[in-house]
Design an enzyme around this catalytic site. Structure first.
Site, mmCIF file in Angstrom:
data_model
loop_
_atom_site.group_PDB
_atom_site.id
_atom_site.type_symbol
_atom_site.label_atom_id
_atom_site.label_comp_id
_atom_site.label_asym_id
_atom_site.label_seq_id
_atom_site.Cartn_x
_atom_site.Cartn_y
_atom_site.Cartn_z
ATOM 1 N N GLY A 225 0.208 7.764 2.365
ATOM 2 C CA GLY A 225 -0.744 6.924 3.064
ATOM 3 C C GLY A 225 -0.869 7.696 4.475
ATOM 4 N N ILE A 226 -1.715 6.886 5.481
ATOM 5 C CA ILE A 226 -2.026 7.279 6.809
ATOM 6 C C ILE A 226 -0.892 7.049 7.530
ATOM 7 C CG2 ILE A 226 -3.775 6.860 8.731
ATOM 8 C CD1 ILE A 226 -5.949 6.640 6.408
ATOM 9 N N GLY A 227 -0.710 7.886 8.633
ATOM 10 C CA GLY A 227 0.225 7.302 9.907
ATOM 11 C C GLY A 227 1.407 8.447 10.097
ATOM 12 N N GLU A 248 -4.605 8.524 -2.820
ATOM 13 C CA GLU A 248 -5.995 8.240 -2.223
ATOM 14 C C GLU A 248 -6.413 9.252 -1.160
ATOM 15 O OE1 GLU A 248 -5.569 4.792 0.713
ATOM 16 O OE2 GLU A 248 -4.963 4.478 -1.044
ATOM 17 N N GLY A 346 -5.377 0.961 -0.014
ATOM 18 C CA GLY A 346 -4.634 1.364 -1.496
ATOM 19 C C GLY A 346 -3.366 0.940 -1.512
#
Length: 439
Positions: A225-227, A248, A346
């Protein structure tokens, strides 16, 4: 010279001409993030200022800087109604300006990411879809480049499709192509793509990343994911082998692992040797690496993020971040201070898909505290919505360790999660747990 050059020239217009058929009351769908089209957004904003448009509903995810400078401005809020399916920093900025004058300007639409395309085609009528694409090839195809996501589906259903051709948009393979015959208007605009530069991981990020990396086996297929934590995890995978990608997000840290041969997809169950993504967000070097690279493939989010597809990859590993986790394992990853901060994205898609995968695991990571240590992010009761139900939560990680919640009683979860909290909050959390009947 292409057989389709005549079609291209016939449809090539100015931005003002391209948006002139838009009527008041329309639903205008914007592509996402990097692929939001600056010239077209400015042309719609100009029409809105001229008084020739009213009551435009604007649907999108991850507004970029160009959107903030064109359509997402206070003076247009009587004409444009922003309806994001995910709140970016730019949406939060606009919403805050509205709150300051007693107005509600940003109208968030809750959605799991894998359902976004369905919402935008079945439940919302896509009158107009505007997006940035790569230049047309000799077969008459544009590429959606960085953003297949919901765009690859909406572009097949929108009543009017307007493309902004940008030579800086990478040409990407997969289900990411759009033919000139399916386009109503073409504009050209050469401009740098939106860039996001990775920040160096904090001390807490490094500790958490090491904990997670140690639990990722060789041959695993990754979703990151993002981060700060997901990015830092990838820095600690350099000595792994035969990792795959079904994510994603495609990011610069993934390019590093591809170049090292660590991320090669050799042992993937679904689309082996292909790096599967639905949206890309990074820097110029990453976009150049993606361009005409047949190993990097973009597919619609309804497929990439569908848990029934994700689960088919053996050894699926999902790594995401959270805002807070309560003592029963419920996770809030989208709301802060009672207001929408981002969205579910997501995260739940991949938590469910990874756990259903043979040998799969999901990790949700967060620092134990916020606001310089003043607030615990392990809480007795969430201060926002439940992004991930406690039945779905698998591994929760802070800088104080990792706990697997599957199979635990509520009391065991409470004790396990309290150990992940900062020591200064552990006693008060246990007291709250007893007072509320959790212990």
């Amino acid at each position: 010279m292409s057989f389709y050059d005549d079609d291209y020239r016939r449809k090539l217009v100015t931005p003002a001409e391209a948006v002139s058929p838009i009527r008041s009351g329309c639903n205008v769908i914007l592509s996402m993030g990097v692929s939001q089209p600056p010239a077209l957004m400015r042309a719609v904003a100009d029409r809105a200022r001229s008084g020739s448009l009213e009551n435009i509903k604007l649907y999108y995810m991850h507004a970029n800087e160009a959107a903030l400078q064109t359509l997402l401005v206070p003076e247009l809020m009587e004409v444009v109604r922003p309806c994001p399916l995910f709140m970016s920093a730019h949406d939060r900025s606009l919403a805050q300006k509205g709150y300051a004058v007693g107005q509600h300007w940003v109208h968030y639409v809750p959605s799991l990411f894998h359902q976004a395309a369905r919402l935008l085609t079945e439940h919302i009528t896509p009158d107009v879809f505007m997006l940035t694409v790569s230049p047309m090839d000799k077969a008459g195809f544009f590429s959606l480049g960085t953003n297949s996501d919901y765009g690859a589906t909406v572009v097949r259903h929108a009543r009017r499709v307007i493309v902004e051709v940008n030579p800086q948009m990478p040409r990407v393979f997969g289900e990411s192509l759009l033919h000139i015959s399916d386009v109503d208007a073409v504009v050209e605009h050469d401009a740098p793509l939106m860039e996001v530069h990775q920040k160096e991981g904090t001390e807490e990020d490094v500790i958490i990343a090491r904990i997670i990396a140690e639990q990722i086996p060789d041959g695993a297929t990754l979703q990151m994911g993002i981060g700060g934590v997901p990015n830092t995890v990838m820095e600690y995978l350099s000595n792994h082998s035969d990792l795959g990608l079904h994510s994603e997000l495609f990011s610069p840290a993934m390019v590093t692992l591809i170049k090292k041969g660590v991320l090669n997809g050799r042992r993937k169950s679904v689309l082996p040797y292909k790096h599967v993504f639905t949206l890309a967000l990074g820097n110029k070097e990453m976009y150049e690496f993606m361009d005409n690279n047949p190993s990097i493939v973009g597919y619609p989010v309804g497929w990439v993020n569908n848990p029934s597809v994700i689960r088919k990859n053996d050894g699926m590993i999902s790594v995401n971040s959270a805002i807070e986790v309560d003592l029963t394992g419920q996770i809030n990853s989208e709301s802060l201070g009672g207001r929408e901060f981002s969205g579910p994205g997501g995260q739940l898609d991949f938590i469910r898909g990874a756990y259903a995968s043979k040998g799969g695991k999901s990790f949700v990571a967060l620092h134990s505290t916020a606001k310089g240590g003043a607030i615990s992010r392990i809480v007795c009761q969430l201060n926002g919505p439940v992004t991930d139900p406690r039945m779905d939560s698998h591994h929760v990680v802070t800088e104080f360790g990792c706990v697997c919640l599957k199979g635990m009683t509520i009391g065991e979860r409470v004790r396990g999660l309290v150990k992940l909290a900062h020591p200064r909050f552990r006693d008060s959390l246990l007291e709250e747990a007893r007072a509320t009947g959790l212990l």
